[in-house]
Design an enzyme around this catalytic site. Structure first.
Site, PDB file in Angstrom:
ATOM      1  N   GLU A 137       1.059  -1.408  -0.213  1.00 39.13           N
ATOM      2  CA  GLU A 137       0.131  -0.013   0.169  1.00 39.13           C
ATOM      3  C   GLU A 137       0.761   1.090  -0.137  1.00 39.13           C
ATOM      4  O   GLU A 137       0.586   2.299  -0.708  1.00 39.13           O
ATOM      5  CB  GLU A 137      -0.842   0.001   1.275  1.00 39.13           C
ATOM      6  CG  GLU A 137      -2.221   0.868   1.037  1.00 39.13           C
ATOM      7  CD  GLU A 137      -3.176   0.447  -0.238  1.00 39.13           C
ATOM      8  OE1 GLU A 137      -3.315   1.502  -1.052  1.00 39.13           O
ATOM      9  OE2 GLU A 137      -3.625  -0.407  -0.283  1.00 39.13           O
ATOM     10  N   GLU A 159       1.665   6.030  -7.480  1.00 38.09           N
ATOM     11  CA  GLU A 159       0.393   7.214  -7.785  1.00 38.09           C
ATOM     12  C   GLU A 159       0.893   8.228  -7.535  1.00 38.09           C
ATOM     13  O   GLU A 159       0.613   9.344  -8.417  1.00 38.09           O
ATOM     14  CB  GLU A 159      -0.642   6.697  -7.106  1.00 38.09           C
ATOM     15  CG  GLU A 159      -1.382   5.325  -7.208  1.00 38.09           C
ATOM     16  CD  GLU A 159      -2.664   5.165  -6.709  1.00 38.09           C
ATOM     17  OE1 GLU A 159      -2.961   5.791  -5.593  1.00 38.09           O
ATOM     18  OE2 GLU A 159      -3.303   4.171  -7.123  1.00 38.09           O
TER      19      GLU A 159
END
Length: 164
Positions: A69, A76
């Site tokens: 994560e 991103e």
């Protein structure tokens, strides 16, 4: 002394990255809440029988999901920093990073089922909550609060709230 200060700063930056991910990423909050409930049941009860190897597998599976994560968030963020345009390579980078988290999460669930799939433990859990109404109500209320945290996040700090 300079080396120690640098080391301490590296820990500060790392914890800052983790905290930022918790604050800003819904999926990280979901993973965190699942782990908190799991570790609470494992640590506060003696319903589950776990070996040191079982604990190691659980820790590694959880670490893989959290690491995935964090890396996904980094990928991103970098893609968003580099381009705002819709580009096939940007999509591939983001989708691949998200896929890595999904793979880690699926296998963490598989590890959880393999290690914690103990019928006797779940019978004890059911018996406990069916005979301790107050504990069940507290659990339900905590789960409602956890859902708010998972899906809405933390309340935003209001700047200048002490000013009139």
């Amino acid at each position: 002394m300079k080396h120690i200060k640098g080391l301490l700063l590296s820990f500060k930056y790392a914890f800052s990255g983790i905290w930022s991910c918790v604050k800003n990423e819904r999926n990280m909050r979901i993973h965190l809440v699942c782990m908190i409930y799991m570790y609470s049941f494992l640590g506060l009860t003696d319903w589950f029988v776990l070996t040191r190897r079982d604990w190691a597998l659980i820790f590694l599976a959880n670490a893989a999901v959290v690491m995935g994560e964090l890396i996904n968030t980094a990928v991103e963020s970098v893609v968003d920093l580099v381009t705002e345009e819709k580009k096939p390579l940007a999509k591939l980078a983001k989708d691949s990073a998200a896929g890595a988290v999904l793979v880690g999460a699926i296998f963490a669930v598989c590890v959880g089922i393999a290690v914690l799939g103990q019928k006797e433990a779940f019978v004890k859990l059911f018996e406990y909550f069916s005979t301790h109404t107050a504990a069940f109500i507290i659990f339900i209320l905590s789960f409602a609060a956890a859902c708010v945290f998972m899906f809405l996040g933390l309340p935003a700090k209001q700047k200048g709230s002490s000013e009139k």
